[in-house]
Scaffold this motif. Sequence first.
Motif, PDB file in Angstrom:
ATOM      1  N   GLY A   1       0.799  -1.222   0.000  1.00  0.00           N
ATOM      2  CA  GLY A   1       0.000   0.000   0.000  1.00  0.00           C
ATOM      3  C   GLY A   1       0.828   1.266   0.000  1.00  0.00           C
ATOM      4  N   LEU A   2       0.563   2.127   0.943  1.00  0.00           N
ATOM      5  CA  LEU A   2       1.154   3.466   0.937  1.00  0.00           C
ATOM      6  C   LEU A   2       2.680   3.458   0.969  1.00  0.00           C
ATOM      7  N   HIS A   3       3.270   2.610   1.796  1.00  0.00           N
ATOM      8  CA  HIS A   3       4.726   2.674   1.999  1.00  0.00           C
ATOM      9  C   HIS A   3       5.547   2.418   0.727  1.00  0.00           C
ATOM     10  N   PRO A   4       5.331   1.296   0.010  1.00  0.00           N
ATOM     11  CA  PRO A   4       6.137   1.104  -1.202  1.00  0.00           C
ATOM     12  C   PRO A   4       5.919   2.211  -2.220  1.00  0.00           C
ATOM     13  N   TRP A   5       4.675   2.639  -2.360  1.00  0.00           N
ATOM     14  CA  TRP A   5       4.410   3.661  -3.378  1.00  0.00           C
ATOM     15  C   TRP A   5       4.980   5.017  -2.960  1.00  0.00           C
ATOM     16  N   ALA A   6       5.081   5.248  -1.647  1.00  0.00           N
ATOM     17  CA  ALA A   6       5.721   6.490  -1.196  1.00  0.00           C
ATOM     18  C   ALA A   6       7.205   6.458  -1.563  1.00  0.00           C
ATOM     19  N   ILE A   7       7.822   5.285  -1.429  1.00  0.00           N
ATOM     20  CA  ILE A   7       9.245   5.136  -1.788  1.00  0.00           C
ATOM     21  C   ILE A   7       9.441   5.463  -3.273  1.00  0.00           C
ATOM     22  N   TYR A   8       8.590   4.874  -4.124  1.00  0.00           N
ATOM     23  CA  TYR A   8       8.700   5.146  -5.564  1.00  0.00           C
ATOM     24  C   TYR A   8       8.419   6.618  -5.861  1.00  0.00           C
ATOM     25  N   ALA A   9       7.401   7.161  -5.167  1.00  0.00           N
ATOM     26  CA  ALA A   9       7.003   8.550  -5.434  1.00  0.00           C
ATOM     27  C   ALA A   9       8.140   9.516  -5.128  1.00  0.00           C
ATOM     28  N   ILE A  10       8.880   9.266  -4.032  1.00  0.00           N
ATOM     29  CA  ILE A  10       9.987  10.162  -3.657  1.00  0.00           C
ATOM     30  C   ILE A  10      11.042  10.185  -4.763  1.00  0.00           C
ATOM     31  N   VAL A  11      11.470   8.989  -5.198  1.00  0.00           N
ATOM     32  CA  VAL A  11      12.521   8.929  -6.219  1.00  0.00           C
ATOM     33  C   VAL A  11      12.026   9.546  -7.527  1.00  0.00           C
ATOM     34  N   ALA A  12      10.805   9.166  -7.911  1.00  0.00           N
ATOM     35  CA  ALA A  12      10.276   9.667  -9.181  1.00  0.00           C
ATOM     36  C   ALA A  12      10.111  11.184  -9.150  1.00  0.00           C
ATOM     37  N   LEU A  13       9.628  11.696  -8.035  1.00  0.00           N
ATOM     38  CA  LEU A  13       9.406  13.138  -7.943  1.00  0.00           C
ATOM     39  C   LEU A  13      10.737  13.887  -7.986  1.00  0.00           C
ATOM     40  N   ALA A  14      11.737  13.366  -7.270  1.00  0.00           N
ATOM     41  CA  ALA A  14      13.048  14.022  -7.259  1.00  0.00           C
ATOM     42  C   ALA A  14      13.604  14.096  -8.681  1.00  0.00           C
ATOM     43  N   LEU A  15      13.527  12.971  -9.406  1.00  0.00           N
ATOM     44  CA  LEU A  15      14.086  12.951 -10.758  1.00  0.00           C
ATOM     45  C   LEU A  15      13.307  13.851 -11.699  1.00  0.00           C
ATOM     46  N   ALA A  16      11.968  13.772 -11.621  1.00  0.00           N
ATOM     47  CA  ALA A  16      11.146  14.581 -12.519  1.00  0.00           C
ATOM     48  C   ALA A  16      11.368  16.065 -12.256  1.00  0.00           C
ATOM     49  N   LEU A  17      11.426  16.449 -10.977  1.00  0.00           N
ATOM     50  CA  LEU A  17      11.588  17.858 -10.621  1.00  0.00           C
ATOM     51  C   LEU A  17      12.928  18.404 -11.129  1.00  0.00           C
ATOM     52  N   PHE A  18      13.999  17.647 -10.864  1.00  0.00           N
ATOM     53  CA  PHE A  18      15.318  18.172 -11.222  1.00  0.00           C
ATOM     54  C   PHE A  18      15.593  18.090 -12.719  1.00  0.00           C
ATOM     55  N   SER A  19      14.863  17.226 -13.399  1.00  0.00           N
ATOM     56  CA  SER A  19      15.062  17.151 -14.833  1.00  0.00           C
ATOM     57  C   SER A  19      14.113  18.096 -15.568  1.00  0.00           C
ATOM     58  N   PHE A  20      12.818  17.960 -15.328  1.00  0.00           N
ATOM     59  CA  PHE A  20      11.840  18.743 -16.090  1.00  0.00           C
ATOM     60  C   PHE A  20      11.814  20.220 -15.686  1.00  0.00           C
ATOM     61  N   ASN A  21      12.002  20.513 -14.402  1.00  0.00           N
ATOM     62  CA  ASN A  21      11.889  21.910 -13.964  1.00  0.00           C
ATOM     63  C   ASN A  21      13.231  22.600 -13.810  1.00  0.00           C
ATOM     64  N   LYS A  22      14.277  21.816 -13.468  1.00  0.00           N
ATOM     65  CA  LYS A  22      15.575  22.439 -13.196  1.00  0.00           C
ATOM     66  C   LYS A  22      16.543  22.307 -14.371  1.00  0.00           C
ATOM     67  N   GLY A  23      16.151  21.516 -15.384  1.00  0.00           N
ATOM     68  CA  GLY A  23      16.986  21.414 -16.581  1.00  0.00           C
ATOM     69  C   GLY A  23      18.214  20.534 -16.441  1.00  0.00           C
ATOM     70  N   LEU A  24      18.240  19.656 -15.426  1.00  0.00           N
ATOM     71  CA  LEU A  24      19.400  18.766 -15.259  1.00  0.00           C
ATOM     72  C   LEU A  24      19.136  17.445 -15.984  1.00  0.00           C
ATOM     73  N   PRO A  25      20.199  16.693 -16.318  1.00  0.00           N
ATOM     74  CA  PRO A  25      19.984  15.445 -17.058  1.00  0.00           C
ATOM     75  C   PRO A  25      19.166  14.433 -16.246  1.00  0.00           C
ATOM     76  N   LEU A  26      18.458  13.557 -16.952  1.00  0.00           N
ATOM     77  CA  LEU A  26      17.609  12.568 -16.275  1.00  0.00           C
ATOM     78  C   LEU A  26      18.467  11.398 -15.792  1.00  0.00           C
ATOM     79  N   THR A  27      19.239  11.638 -14.743  1.00  0.00           N
ATOM     80  CA  THR A  27      19.940  10.527 -14.104  1.00  0.00           C
ATOM     81  C   THR A  27      19.812  10.736 -12.601  1.00  0.00           C
ATOM     82  N   ILE A  28      20.114   9.656 -11.852  1.00  0.00           N
ATOM     83  CA  ILE A  28      19.864   9.688 -10.411  1.00  0.00           C
ATOM     84  C   ILE A  28      20.655  10.826  -9.740  1.00  0.00           C
ATOM     85  N   ARG A  29      21.880  11.052 -10.220  1.00  0.00           N
ATOM     86  CA  ARG A  29      22.742  12.033  -9.560  1.00  0.00           C
ATOM     87  C   ARG A  29      22.147  13.446  -9.550  1.00  0.00           C
ATOM     88  N   SER A  30      21.317  13.754 -10.547  1.00  0.00           N
ATOM     89  CA  SER A  30      20.779  15.114 -10.650  1.00  0.00           C
ATOM     90  C   SER A  30      19.994  15.515  -9.401  1.00  0.00           C
TER      91      SER A  30
END
Lengths: 138, 544
Positions: B187-216
Amino acid sequence: MFTQIMVPVDLGHVDRLGKALKCAADLARLYKIPVVYAAVSTALPGKIAHTPVEFSDRLASFAAGQADAEGIETGAHAIFSHDPAVDLDPALIKAAGEIGADLIVMASHIPNLMDYVWPSNGGTIAGHSKASVFVVRM
Amino acid sequence: MTDETAGIPEPEGPADLIETDYEIGQDNLEGSVGPLGFDIHNPVFMVSALTIVVFVFYALVFQEQATAAFGALRPWLTSTFNWFFLGAANIFVLFCLVLIVSPWGAVRLGGRDATPDYTYAGWFAMLFAAGMGIGLMFFGVLEPVYHMAVSEPLGVPSPFAEDGSIIAANVDAAKRMGLAATIFHWGLHPWAIYAIVALALALFSFNKGLPLTIRSAFYPIFGEKVWGWTGHVIDTLAVFATLFGLATSLGFGAQQANAGLEHVFGVPNNVEVQVLLITLITAIALISVLRGLDGGVKVLSEINMGLAALLLLFVLLVGPTLTILSDFGAGLVTYVADLAAFSNPIGREDTSYMNGWTAFYWAWWISWSPFVGMFIARVSRGRTVREFVICVLIIPSLVCVLWMAVFGGTAIDQVLTDPAGSAVKANVIDSYSPEMSLFAMLEGLPMSGLTSTLGIVLVIVFFVTSSDSGSLVIDTITAGGKVDAPVPQRVFWCTFEGAVAIVLLLGGGLAALQAMVISTGLPFTIVLLMMCVAIAKGLASEPR
């Protein structure tokens, strides 16, 4: 004979397009028709641009540069795909229809063994587009 | 900023681009080997590929030591760091809930005027199929029955006495707990884990202009250092966890599909058949990656969701419908009521459930999060943070609850109605054959030959959807965040993954490497906690 030329461009490798760009400009002058430069990218940040808006601006300024250099009428058409590595050919064929191009002038590499596995972009577009296709070897 | 990229216009509407000297692809090696072109990040590509070869070699040649070392590592990790995994996962859920209700929820991924790339149906199918599809097939029957009868979560006793007879007084509470304890893991816990990673990547790539890799996602913390060795290590770890996670799952998935084929069609259960299955899955995944994100991955994900919905509907209607629906309600209510008790990281007595299942699951979801998170990020442009978190957190959780109630509820009903004749009881409680549990439950329903065949097809297609999206993710990370790298590269990763799975299946070492993948959950938990800080920093500066 023709009404509009479309030239697919890879803004990351403009240096390889010289012959195709020159050909397109010559034909544009011959038939007194405009050239639209089409490029496919993704909404993700890339080498050329960080955003779709920036990519469109870069393509527009490339087209404006060609207009100045060659003395022809030019336009720009940016296409955004989710997976440009794979969607390139269908995106360009669709773009030719959208912008009403009846002649596509595009650069293509000299055929090699891999073309049997992955057909070249020029070959695929010539095989599927309704427009005439002029493939210029790099 | 180089001259060429100076004066970046706004994304689509106002956004807060990060000014960095790093040019995407600047560390890439571009060229060709014969007729094959490549565009790879140096050194992430070479280091990951070589490390993987070395570890496979180690797992094969020193199989006994590897199995002993990594076999002992898993229980040690989950019993020593259980409090850490449980505590961190609680933080992730709370952080997601804060994002939903805070003004940060109004930030749109891709800029204020961006529009969503995919419809809800296509988007949801993809994030679900990549996220946990295969687990639902494997654990949908197994886990509810096991928790009801064996693991005794929160000290709720089993309804079975030692002689196998049913203790009527324990039945209702055990049924509810079996489902609620399972829902907790899906339920909530696994999807929260995925949501955190996905949101971090989407935010730093789509809004901040950094490459779509984990390090961004670590730019706000490490600054320009993320483009150096710090970032190389983060990206390499992500590639490593993704490839081994996929390869080992592919091996185990082939074993489950083989067990199903033996059960339904009498196909021999041996390594040769499993190698053929991996080859088949890899071949379909190759076609999918060659057809691309829209033509392959999305289409397969949608087919998959359709088939899964068909099976779900069949079991719901043909199984004990009213019992399932009342179990769905009761399980959900128990889950909500006991959520705090399930999440409690300290002073627990139900250690077999907490360490053997919960801590293991949290480590497992976290080690998979770079892969699933990155894939979700790539298809989520145009959603607001609030919409994104609600859709990634709440809707998949509810679907998982429904799935567990239907499959688990039916199986529990079979076990309690006719314990002596229940194939589920024989395969889950009396002897532990997890790969048989789904087929055992279907055997108790009409048309089991047909539905089991559908089950096998689903197991295979779910693996294809994990394999193809995983190959795209690895390809992007090893190309320095470029999504338009030459196609042969994604073919390489997809094939490499199948080859690693086959080699490990033939030579042994699958279990050892799976234990190792889970152990990457520990460093990644720290990585995810840092991501929460980075997201907060990133969102704070973003125009709403």
